[in-house]
Design a protein around this motif. Structure first.
Motif, PDB file in Angstrom:
ATOM      1  N   ALA B 589     -12.908  12.066   7.707  1.00  0.00           N
ATOM      2  CA  ALA B 589     -12.534  12.725   6.691  1.00  0.00           C
ATOM      3  C   ALA B 589     -10.884  12.461   6.206  1.00  0.00           C
ATOM      4  CB  ALA B 589     -12.350  14.348   6.586  1.00  0.00           C
ATOM      5  N   ARG B 590     -10.334  12.060   7.075  1.00  0.00           N
ATOM      6  CA  ARG B 590      -8.871  11.367   6.635  1.00  0.00           C
ATOM      7  C   ARG B 590      -8.453  10.027   7.138  1.00  0.00           C
ATOM      8  NH1 ARG B 590      -9.405  15.143   4.237  1.00  0.00           N
ATOM      9  NH2 ARG B 590      -8.780  17.210   4.174  1.00  0.00           N
ATOM     10  N   GLY B 591      -9.508   9.292   7.260  1.00  0.00           N
ATOM     11  CA  GLY B 591      -9.383   7.987   7.567  1.00  0.00           C
ATOM     12  C   GLY B 591      -8.453   7.543   8.531  1.00  0.00           C
ATOM     13  N   ILE B 592      -8.908   8.184   9.856  1.00  0.00           N
ATOM     14  CA  ILE B 592      -7.982   8.043  10.840  1.00  0.00           C
ATOM     15  C   ILE B 592      -8.688   6.807  11.812  1.00  0.00           C
ATOM     16  CG2 ILE B 592      -7.175   9.139  12.930  1.00  0.00           C
ATOM     17  CD1 ILE B 592      -6.196  10.468  10.751  1.00  0.00           C
ATOM     18  N   SER B 593      -7.873   6.060  12.224  1.00  0.00           N
ATOM     19  CA  SER B 593      -8.375   4.658  13.000  1.00  0.00           C
ATOM     20  C   SER B 593      -9.068   5.373  14.215  1.00  0.00           C
ATOM     21  CB  SER B 593      -7.207   3.839  13.399  1.00  0.00           C
ATOM     22  OG  SER B 593      -7.601   2.936  14.191  1.00  0.00           O
ATOM     23  N   ARG B 594     -10.079   4.725  14.647  1.00  0.00           N
ATOM     24  CA  ARG B 594     -10.623   5.005  15.983  1.00  0.00           C
ATOM     25  C   ARG B 594      -9.836   4.483  17.294  1.00  0.00           C
ATOM     26  NH1 ARG B 594     -14.392   9.064  15.405  1.00  0.00           N
ATOM     27  NH2 ARG B 594     -14.859   8.868  13.069  1.00  0.00           N
ATOM     28  N   GLU B 595      -8.828   3.826  16.997  1.00  0.00           N
ATOM     29  CA  GLU B 595      -7.894   3.481  17.797  1.00  0.00           C
ATOM     30  C   GLU B 595      -6.941   4.654  18.103  1.00  0.00           C
ATOM     31  OE1 GLU B 595      -7.495   0.366  19.846  1.00  0.00           O
ATOM     32  OE2 GLU B 595      -9.874   0.668  19.088  1.00  0.00           O
ATOM     33  N   GLY B 596      -6.896   5.587  17.287  1.00  0.00           N
ATOM     34  CA  GLY B 596      -5.978   6.605  17.384  1.00  0.00           C
ATOM     35  C   GLY B 596      -4.698   6.486  16.427  1.00  0.00           C
ATOM     36  N   ALA B 597      -3.824   7.403  16.334  1.00  0.00           N
ATOM     37  CA  ALA B 597      -2.694   7.380  15.493  1.00  0.00           C
ATOM     38  C   ALA B 597      -1.895   8.626  15.781  1.00  0.00           C
ATOM     39  CB  ALA B 597      -3.001   7.334  13.978  1.00  0.00           C
ATOM     40  N   ILE B 598      -0.657   8.423  15.557  1.00  0.00           N
ATOM     41  CA  ILE B 598       0.474   9.396  15.672  1.00  0.00           C
ATOM     42  C   ILE B 598       0.983   9.902  14.188  1.00  0.00           C
ATOM     43  CG2 ILE B 598       2.873  10.200  16.185  1.00  0.00           C
ATOM     44  CD1 ILE B 598       0.991  10.107  18.716  1.00  0.00           C
ATOM     45  N   VAL B 599       0.671  11.118  13.766  1.00  0.00           N
ATOM     46  CA  VAL B 599       0.989  11.692  12.603  1.00  0.00           C
ATOM     47  C   VAL B 599       2.186  12.616  12.618  1.00  0.00           C
ATOM     48  CG1 VAL B 599       0.316  12.748  10.154  1.00  0.00           C
ATOM     49  CG2 VAL B 599      -1.345  10.919  11.607  1.00  0.00           C
ATOM     50  N   VAL B 600       3.300  12.306  12.097  1.00  0.00           N
ATOM     51  CA  VAL B 600       4.511  13.123  12.131  1.00  0.00           C
ATOM     52  C   VAL B 600       4.840  13.894  10.940  1.00  0.00           C
ATOM     53  CG1 VAL B 600       6.784  13.148  12.530  1.00  0.00           C
ATOM     54  CG2 VAL B 600       5.681  11.632  13.657  1.00  0.00           C
ATOM     55  N   VAL B 601       4.745  15.230  11.143  1.00  0.00           N
ATOM     56  CA  VAL B 601       4.787  16.260  10.079  1.00  0.00           C
ATOM     57  C   VAL B 601       6.168  17.029   9.962  1.00  0.00           C
ATOM     58  CG1 VAL B 601       3.753  18.140   8.619  1.00  0.00           C
ATOM     59  CG2 VAL B 601       2.328  16.199   9.683  1.00  0.00           C
ATOM     60  N   ARG B 602       6.986  16.928   8.677  1.00  0.00           N
ATOM     61  CA  ARG B 602       8.315  17.833   8.837  1.00  0.00           C
ATOM     62  C   ARG B 602       7.968  19.320   8.696  1.00  0.00           C
ATOM     63  NH1 ARG B 602      10.993  14.888   3.834  1.00  0.00           N
ATOM     64  NH2 ARG B 602      11.112  17.080   3.328  1.00  0.00           N
ATOM     65  N   PRO B 603       8.926  20.012   9.089  1.00  0.00           N
ATOM     66  CA  PRO B 603       9.132  21.284   9.070  1.00  0.00           C
ATOM     67  C   PRO B 603       8.344  22.070   7.754  1.00  0.00           C
ATOM     68  CG  PRO B 603      10.960  20.675  10.167  1.00  0.00           C
ATOM     69  CD  PRO B 603      10.431  19.507   9.517  1.00  0.00           C
ATOM     70  N   ASP B 604       8.598  21.237   6.718  1.00  0.00           N
ATOM     71  CA  ASP B 604       8.133  21.612   5.545  1.00  0.00           C
ATOM     72  C   ASP B 604       6.749  21.159   4.984  1.00  0.00           C
ATOM     73  OD1 ASP B 604       8.902  19.318   4.821  1.00  0.00           O
ATOM     74  OD2 ASP B 604      10.317  19.683   3.077  1.00  0.00           O
ATOM     75  N   GLN B 605       5.998  20.499   5.885  1.00  0.00           N
ATOM     76  CA  GLN B 605       4.531  20.150   5.964  1.00  0.00           C
ATOM     77  C   GLN B 605       4.433  18.749   5.140  1.00  0.00           C
ATOM     78  OE1 GLN B 605       3.158  23.957   3.574  1.00  0.00           O
ATOM     79  NE2 GLN B 605       2.192  24.637   5.675  1.00  0.00           N
ATOM     80  N   TYR B 606       5.558  17.923   5.017  1.00  0.00           N
ATOM     81  CA  TYR B 606       5.509  16.591   4.509  1.00  0.00           C
ATOM     82  C   TYR B 606       5.179  15.796   5.620  1.00  0.00           C
ATOM     83  CZ  TYR B 606       5.688  18.374   0.076  1.00  0.00           C
ATOM     84  OH  TYR B 606       5.647  19.250  -1.468  1.00  0.00           O
ATOM     85  N   VAL B 607       4.153  14.776   5.247  1.00  0.00           N
ATOM     86  CA  VAL B 607       3.998  13.766   6.477  1.00  0.00           C
ATOM     87  C   VAL B 607       5.197  12.747   6.596  1.00  0.00           C
ATOM     88  CG1 VAL B 607       2.496  11.541   6.875  1.00  0.00           C
ATOM     89  CG2 VAL B 607       1.703  13.929   6.087  1.00  0.00           C
ATOM     90  N   SER B 608       5.798  12.728   7.556  1.00  0.00           N
ATOM     91  CA  SER B 608       6.911  11.820   7.726  1.00  0.00           C
ATOM     92  C   SER B 608       6.724  10.422   8.142  1.00  0.00           C
ATOM     93  CB  SER B 608       7.676  12.306   8.678  1.00  0.00           C
ATOM     94  OG  SER B 608       8.996  11.731   9.171  1.00  0.00           O
ATOM     95  N   ALA B 609       5.740  10.186   9.057  1.00  0.00           N
ATOM     96  CA  ALA B 609       5.226   9.084   9.425  1.00  0.00           C
ATOM     97  C   ALA B 609       4.100   8.719  10.006  1.00  0.00           C
ATOM     98  CB  ALA B 609       6.319   8.426  10.532  1.00  0.00           C
TER      99      ALA B 609
END
Lengths: 638, 638
Positions: B589-609
């Motif tokens: 659904a979110r196009g995540i690699s099967r190799e895994g990934a780190i998704v960093v999200v800011r305190p105000d819910q915005y994707v940082s990295a």
């Protein structure tokens, strides 16, 4: 949720405008009242919350404690109870804070290493989609808080009277001759310790638990042969490596058995540690079992895992047997058919059993919901007093079923695994019993407010006598897809769902004729029982569900009976016109005839009747004995 | 919702334990404070609510009025705002009471009878499933009530200081040398009328509306060329035969145009009746337009239908243009790169525009959410002061986009249908603009707290800079299927979502190596920035999402970094281990690699990295400038 129509509501819309007794409710317990409820447990509080929606009825609820319950007691909330909370406007809020129980694990001795337990099954809690509501675990104290808020925000502005103990009561010899036939002696605790009061009430509800004083005062008894069983129960925080610590578990091991219940908030859990049958000569010695022993036994049972208890929020040793009261009210068995009961028992005052099936609080609340609306309608003059006799006739069988179920379940749970013929017997029974355990198999039979099953085939998904099982539909006016049953507030009103036949809204149809009759015929219950000076929907909340897609007609194509006028500005309530969803058809899902059907639902959400659209005589007859006309017959003829 | 782990919580669990300033918060406005917010509109209240979760920061919020807002003002709540409310724990409650806007109707002159309007289109409000949250309409006063409750229940126990008017402020010449560099003059209204106060603050937030005194004090200006446009707006109860009275409508007729908004509660609605461009020499004469004229014009516009107004809850004539402030803070344009702003502007103080797109309250709240957590982290010593410069650089472009969008939309809406090249231009634009209008196209670009898009392909459904779009997953510990994004509370913490690679939990894997590094490497942000004496998850809330079905592993197979210890009993938080659903796969659904990934999200819910599991250096680097170490470097080395 509807508001603003009686004037702009700036703050919390769940706080309704005060009315009746709520306009000037005396803070002190008065000398005379319509209804006195004894005890603020789940049964008493729901009855009070329901009665708080009848502001012309002065209800008081007393409690020995000097304030709210803080912890302990029950915590299992079956989905039928969450449905009920929806009617009291707090289902979503309590769902947010409660533990949501979705599956159950069964742990048994490892055949290869019988000293250790292993997980042997993990069934879903609701394999069959019994309800759209979840099975919750949350402390009883919070349930009571929500009911307390509901009554406080109701038109009656009701609050419990804390610090009063029930002492005794007497019923007048000829109660029908007295306005307040029940005399009650009370004793004040706490601040005013020791002082006594005598008050008088039209009706008394004993919700005062397993050792009910009200029950004793009316000479009723709990009967039951089975011996008591003892449990060590504790609400604790712990460090643990038990992988199912956040899953409900039935654990059987060589060392004994545990019913394990995760609790709200993500950390707390409750364990019921089985301490076995209590010997006849025990004389409550079991109650002295030290907490440390219970914790040690828990650790033995969960071997090879550990439960390192860090904090104990609450614990108790309790003994309980399977017992049922002989009658739910004060009338002697040989009372004349038209005698009216004045004292009622609910909850643990009527039925005690194990905690193993998580039933107690739930069945108790259905007792209270049942007596609540009946007392409200009778005391406000909406329904005849004979309605009160249906309370015992409906709830006594429900309690019998509960005791039988719990006896089977707790016996099975207490049987050592090696003694079971079928090692999966426990989980098999659990899955088979889901619908009962969820509270959905209560079925009221034919009485003065119940139709028969002659026309059941018109709506096979709404069995007469069972609770109305909601389904989603599209609200025409605002294109909101909603569970239609969730609109059923605990406001004491009857619901009538008119499922339309096939013709388009506005065209000639059986639905159209029914609507015309309902709105205009002097014999229609709507005409006969709705007070002239109130809202058009004060007694009956009537909704239509069309088969057409909601884009295929306009709102005002629906007959006016579905657009009742309400409030000081006589505005039309536009939220009673609905359409079946094309991707989740209501008629298919509930087996509704394409010829249409009328489904009548009681104030406590039970289906009272299923009727054809064109059998208006049967609808008239249903309400003939169930309601009282508010106006002289002459006015109706006019 | 987590609770009980700091001790048993008997009452409302949303009321958090008091801490810091909340233990003994002065009722009177103090002489000195960390943050002073001027104005209790949506921008100011969300900033205050966010800051209330930093109990070591003393924040006050002042308001001219002597109490809460009662009615009027904004009412449109886009789905991005409801997502935000979820973080403040009141999305479900406000959804229960608000109007749920699911589709919009467009009415235009009937070509065959141009004096009458007919419905020409009826698009869904969210054709594309932009959010799982609805688009709501509810009075701004209720939004403010919920934020007020949130701050009151926060550890800071914050309440607004009513009856204080902002007069002026001065910033010290060398603010870095002063503890409280901003001096503010205030005037008391109401009870203490006329008396003045001088207070000092580290930071001031001007949320004081279109005529902002704070803006004037720092020499900022609203710029904009377009002339003012006038509207007659009224919240009314009415009898009507207009079939879409409970549907949002854009109505254009020969007689003018209306933006029609159904409101909460089932009866009230708001109409914006277009009164046209205001002539340059009008001198506010338009404001004298009588209510009767507005109602009469509304009736002309909706011909052949009628709107018989029975009660007017609120009405106003207002004039507004498209204007944007030159800067969101006090720093001059030529300030050195390391200068720190001390005064900030939010909401209508920065941007004014029409009400036609229902954007104002929403964009204002995102201003307040943005500055709120940044001030909280800086004032509490968690983040460097340089973070505050990202406020202007992120929100000024967002406001520019808003003004441009609203100018296009309101121009289109104001164009007579016969002048449009394409008669369906309005509804076409509406559908095309949905995602922007829902608040989902705000995108923050590379700065000290934002990564770049190098690894965007590892998680294409989480565009860096956009808000984290939630998805359902299965929480392992309790088999609860939940929207993982709804667990993101507005507690000022960073979120890290570790999407696992394919190996089973517990087996050798990139995820396992990442977890090991994160927990133990002295260079990991978790090790560097988490205070030693607090909860393991005090700064970073870290969740793992496995590809395996949740029955295919056990809870404690997950690495310990996902089982952080918290509270006085050092209990493990068990709710950070998740599995993708097999019937609604998160990775797909979110196009995540099967190799895994780190998704960093800011305190105000915005994707940082978005980062690869094995690029720990990039993760380290991201936080190098974004956070401050709480401990001396020596201790980290040890």
């Amino acid at each position: 949720m509807q508001f603003h129509h009686y004037g702009y509501v700036s703050e919390e819309p769940k706080r309704l405008p005060a009315a009746g007794i709520g306009l000037n409710r005396p803070e002190e317990l008065p000398d005379e009242m319509d209804v006195l409820i004894v005890g603020t447990g789940p049964a008493g509080m729901i009855a009070a919350a329901q009665l708080s929606m009848f502001p012309d009825v002065h209800t008081r609820i007393i409690e020995r404690r000097e304030g709210r319950l803080e912890l302990g007691q029950a915590d299992g909330i079956q989905s039928r109870s969450v449905e009920t909370f929806q009617a009291f406007n707090f289902a979503n809020e309590i769902m947010e804070e409660a533990f949501d129980l979705t599956e159950m694990s069964f742990w048994n001795p490892d055949p290869e290493n019988p000293e250790n337990i292993i997980r042997t099954a993990r069934p879903l809690d609701d394999e069959h989609g019994i309800s759209e509501f979840p099975h919750l675990i949350v402390n009883q104290a919070r349930v009571l808080d929500y009911f307390a808020r509901y009554m406080k925000q109701s038109p009656s502005r009701m609050t419990p009277d804390y610090g009063w103990e029930f002492v005794d009561l007497q019923i007048a010899d000829n109660p029908e001759n007295e306005e307040y036939p029940v005399t009650v002696q009370l004793k004040q605790l706490g601040a005013g310790e020791g002082s006594t009061r005598t008050v008088r009430a039209k009706y008394v509800v004993g919700s005062d638990g397993a050792r009910s004083g009200v029950r004793e005062a009316i000479g009723r008894k709990l009967d039951g042969k089975q011996a008591n069983h003892a449990w060590g129960v504790m609400d604790v925080l712990a460090d643990t490596n038990f992988p199912d610590i956040r899953t409900k578990c039935a654990i059987h091991s060589k060392a004994g058995s545990i019913l394990h219940i995760p609790r709200e908030g993500g950390y707390l859990f409750r364990m019921y540690v089985d301490l076995g049958e209590v010997r006849a000569d025990d004389n409550h010695a079991v109650r002295k079992t030290p907490l440390e022993d219970v914790i040690a036994k828990a650790n033995e049972i969960v071997n090879p895992y550990f439960v390192d208890v860090k904090d104990v929020a609450w614990h108790s040793i309790y003994e309980v047997g399977h017992r049922l009261v002989d009658s739910f009210h004060d009338l002697p068995d040989d009372a004349p058919a038209d005698a009216i009961p004045h004292v009622f028992l609910t909850g643990d005052a009527c039925h005690t059993h194990s905690a193993k099936a998580g039933q107690g609080m739930n069945v108790s609340m259905q007792d209270g919901f049942n007596i609540g609306w009946k007392l409200g309608q009778v005391a406000s003059g909406t329904a005849p007093a004979a309605l009160l006799r249906t309370y015992h006739s409906e709830r006594h069988p429900a309690a019998e079923n509960l005791i039988n179920f719990d006896r089977e379940w707790s016996t099975l749970m207490a049987t050592p695994p090696e003694e079971l013929d079928d090692p999966t017997a426990v989980e098999t029974y659990y899955v088979a019993a889901e619908e009962f355990a969820a509270g959905m198999l209560t079925e009221y039979s034919d009485n003065m407010i119940m139709g028969d099953t002659t026309h059941q085939d018109l709506a096979t998904g709404f069995p007469v006598g069972r609770r109305f099982k909601s389904h989603p539909a599209m609200r025409r006016c605002d294109a909101n897809k909603k569970h239609i049953g969730h609109e059923h507030d605990a406001d004491g009103r009857w619901r009538i769902y008119a499922f339309a036949d096939a013709p388009a809204p506005g065209a000639d149809s059986k639905l159209g004729s029914w609507a015309e009759w309902m709105q205009h015929d002097p014999q229609s219950p709507l005409r006969r029982f709705t007070p002239e000076d109130g809202d058009d929907n004060a007694v009956f909340d009537i909704k239509v569900i069309y088969q057409q897609h909601y884009h295929d007609y306009d709102l005002f194509d629906a007959p006016e009976v579905f657009l009742p006028r309400v409030g000081p500005y006589r505005l039309q309530n536009l939220e009673n016109v609905w359409s079946s969803l094309h991707d989740d058809d209501f008629f298919n899902a509930r087996g509704i005839s394409r010829e249409g059907a009328i489904v009548v639902v009681r104030p406590d959400q039970y289906v009272s009747a299923v009727l054809p659209l064109d059998d208006t005589a049967a609808l008239k007859e249903l309400f003939d004995g169930a309601l009282l006309e508010p106006r002289p017959a002459a006015a109706v003829q006019a």
